[in-house]
Design a protein around this motif. Structure first.
Motif, mmCIF file in Angstrom:
data_model
loop_
_atom_site.group_PDB
_atom_site.id
_atom_site.type_symbol
_atom_site.label_atom_id
_atom_site.label_comp_id
_atom_site.label_asym_id
_atom_site.label_seq_id
_atom_site.Cartn_x
_atom_site.Cartn_y
_atom_site.Cartn_z
ATOM 1 N N MET A 34 0.829 -1.206 0.000
ATOM 2 C CA MET A 34 0.000 0.000 0.000
ATOM 3 C C MET A 34 0.862 1.253 0.000
ATOM 4 N N VAL A 35 0.675 2.068 -1.002
ATOM 5 C CA VAL A 35 1.275 3.387 -1.215
ATOM 6 C C VAL A 35 2.774 3.466 -0.930
ATOM 7 N N PRO A 36 3.580 2.557 -1.493
ATOM 8 C CA PRO A 36 5.029 2.725 -1.401
ATOM 9 C C PRO A 36 5.502 3.724 -2.463
ATOM 10 N N PRO A 37 6.751 4.154 -2.397
ATOM 11 C CA PRO A 37 7.313 4.931 -3.508
ATOM 12 C C PRO A 37 7.304 4.069 -4.778
ATOM 13 N N LEU A 38 7.474 4.718 -5.910
ATOM 14 C CA LEU A 38 7.470 3.983 -7.167
ATOM 15 C C LEU A 38 8.500 2.859 -7.134
ATOM 16 N N GLY A 39 8.017 1.655 -7.420
ATOM 17 C CA GLY A 39 8.894 0.491 -7.486
ATOM 18 C C GLY A 39 8.411 -0.429 -8.576
ATOM 19 N N ARG A 40 9.246 -1.390 -8.936
ATOM 20 C CA ARG A 40 8.910 -2.330 -9.994
ATOM 21 C C ARG A 40 9.060 -3.761 -9.492
ATOM 22 N N THR A 41 8.211 -4.632 -10.001
ATOM 23 C CA THR A 41 8.338 -6.051 -9.685
ATOM 24 C C THR A 41 9.499 -6.643 -10.478
ATOM 25 N N ALA A 42 9.795 -7.902 -10.221
ATOM 26 C CA ALA A 42 10.869 -8.583 -10.946
ATOM 27 C C ALA A 42 10.603 -8.612 -12.440
ATOM 28 N N ASP A 43 9.326 -8.513 -12.825
ATOM 29 C CA ASP A 43 8.949 -8.562 -14.238
ATOM 30 C C ASP A 43 8.708 -7.180 -14.830
ATOM 31 N N GLY A 44 8.992 -6.129 -14.046
ATOM 32 C CA GLY A 44 8.908 -4.768 -14.558
ATOM 33 C C GLY A 44 7.585 -4.073 -14.382
ATOM 34 N N PHE A 45 6.634 -4.663 -13.659
ATOM 35 C CA PHE A 45 5.344 -4.022 -13.444
ATOM 36 C C PHE A 45 5.435 -3.029 -12.280
ATOM 37 N N GLU A 46 4.597 -1.988 -12.317
ATOM 38 C CA GLU A 46 4.479 -1.120 -11.155
ATOM 39 C C GLU A 46 4.143 -1.986 -9.946
ATOM 40 N N LEU A 47 4.800 -1.730 -8.820
ATOM 41 C CA LEU A 47 4.796 -2.668 -7.702
ATOM 42 C C LEU A 47 3.411 -2.987 -7.162
ATOM 43 N N GLN A 48 2.558 -1.977 -6.995
ATOM 44 C CA GLN A 48 1.242 -2.231 -6.398
ATOM 45 C C GLN A 48 0.329 -2.994 -7.349
ATOM 46 N N PHE A 49 0.288 -2.584 -8.608
ATOM 47 C CA PHE A 49 -0.533 -3.298 -9.582
ATOM 48 C C PHE A 49 0.019 -4.707 -9.808
ATOM 49 N N GLY A 50 1.344 -4.815 -9.860
ATOM 50 C CA GLY A 50 1.968 -6.108 -10.097
ATOM 51 C C GLY A 50 1.770 -7.080 -8.963
ATOM 52 N N THR A 51 1.809 -6.596 -7.733
ATOM 53 C CA THR A 51 1.646 -7.467 -6.570
ATOM 54 C C THR A 51 0.179 -7.719 -6.253
ATOM 55 N N ASN A 52 -0.568 -6.632 -6.087
ATOM 56 C CA ASN A 52 -1.947 -6.747 -5.616
ATOM 57 C C ASN A 52 -2.873 -7.395 -6.631
ATOM 58 N N HIS A 53 -2.635 -7.137 -7.902
ATOM 59 C CA HIS A 53 -3.511 -7.720 -8.931
ATOM 60 C C HIS A 53 -2.830 -8.789 -9.769
ATOM 61 N N LEU A 54 -1.776 -8.435 -10.497
ATOM 62 C CA LEU A 54 -1.212 -9.383 -11.458
ATOM 63 C C LEU A 54 -0.658 -10.641 -10.798
ATOM 64 N N GLY A 55 0.002 -10.501 -9.652
ATOM 65 C CA GLY A 55 0.512 -11.680 -8.960
ATOM 66 C C GLY A 55 -0.604 -12.616 -8.559
ATOM 67 N N HIS A 56 -1.695 -12.057 -8.037
ATOM 68 C CA HIS A 56 -2.834 -12.901 -7.645
ATOM 69 C C HIS A 56 -3.578 -13.448 -8.861
ATOM 70 N N PHE A 57 -3.632 -12.679 -9.921
ATOM 71 C CA PHE A 57 -4.236 -13.168 -11.168
ATOM 72 C C PHE A 57 -3.505 -14.420 -11.640
#
Length: 294
Positions: A96-119
């Motif tokens: 929740m609301v971290p500074p801009l970060g990226r997942t290992a696959d290059g996604f924005e961290l919140q969208f990549g973790t909260n949605h894409l990882g669970h998807f």
């Protein structure tokens, strides 16, 4: 006001439940409650040691497995190494609301973790899923907006709270579209969602500078034990697919579990389908048709 609902954890006796982010906060409370009701609970956590520390405080049959939702290779490994069928998958972990970060696959961290990882996790476990998927959203989804042309925050100035609300809206759109597809193929598996209201979790006490709204939220926050109740209801009560559960009190911030309200954007079926297609493309993970039938 919707009638209140009570968890029925005895119905999970002998079943297997996978909970992401179960070493702290609401996930830990849900895991402990289900383990106490004789479920076999799998703590899917990024830090195995923290998971073991949490498991040591829980009764019953608890297993710890490493899962980093910000790394799709970790999601794949977790799903491949997990043994046997899964009755309930609870997509709980989040940032929740971290500074801009990226997942290992290059996604924005919140969208990549909260949605894409669970998807991706849900897609990989669905062929073995026997009962339901519960995805944890947030009141924040109400101000969320999906921007399909810039899901990764590569063209806009990054706004952490706006990125968070986008990810939580994505959680609800995913739940609705998953249920639509399950229903269309005659599957008995259900997709449900829940939100904790405003709860005193680590997400709200992460040690960073808080906004005015966040400071107000912390003053009005209910205990974690109450914040966990909607997830327990969604995981254990016999409810229709696409049901959304949250606190039934003041502005859905507090109170006993009840049916929750979705924003207009969370009911946009066209956007749900568009998001689904984008998510499959981004994760390179598809939901095979044979996994969507009983």
């Amino acid at each position: 006001m919707s009638p209140t609902l009570r968890p029925a954890p005895s119905r999970l006796a002998g079943r297997t439940v996978v909970i992401t982010g179960a070493n702290s906060g609401i996930g830990r409370i849900v895991a402990r409650s289900l383990a106490a009701a004789d479920a076999h609970v799998v703590l899917a956590v990024r830090s195995v040691q923290k998971g073991r520390d949490a498991a040591a405080t829980m009764p019953g049959d608890v297993e710890v497995r490493r899962l980093d939702l910000a790394d799709l290779s970790s999601v794949r490994t977790f799903a491949e190494e997990l043994d046997g069928p899964v009755d309930v998958l609870i997509n709980n972990a989040g940032v929740m609301v971290p500074p801009l970060g990226r997942t290992a696959d290059g996604f924005e961290l919140q969208f990549g973790t909260n949605h894409l990882g669970h998807f991706a996790l849900t897609a990989r476990l669905l062929p073995r899923l026997r009962d339901r998927v519960v995805t944890i959203s947030s009141l924040g989804h109400r101000s969320g907006r999906i921007v399909p042309e810039d899901l990764g925050w590569e063209r806009r100035r990054y706004r952490p709270l706006t990125a968070y609300t986008q990810s939580k809206l994505a959680n609800l759109l995913f739940t609705s579209e998953l249920q639509r597809r399950l229903t269309a193929t005659g599957s008995t598996v259900r997709a449900l969602a829940a939100h904790p209201g405003v709860s005193a979790t680590q997400l709200l006490s992460r040690g960073q500078r808080l906004t005015r709204i966040e400071r107000l939220s912390m003053r009005l926050a209910q205990p974690e034990e109450m914040g966990a109740q909607p997830a327990l209801v969604a995981a254990t009560v016999d409810l229709p697919g696409d049901t959304y559960i949250g606190p039934g009190g003041f502005l859905e911030w507090q109170g006993a579990p009840a049916l929750a309200r979705r924003s207009r954007r969370a009911r946009d079926t066209a956007m749900a389908r568009r998001l689904w297609t984008a998510s499959e493309q981004l994760t390179a993970v598809s939901f095979p048709r044979d996994a969507l039938v009983p």
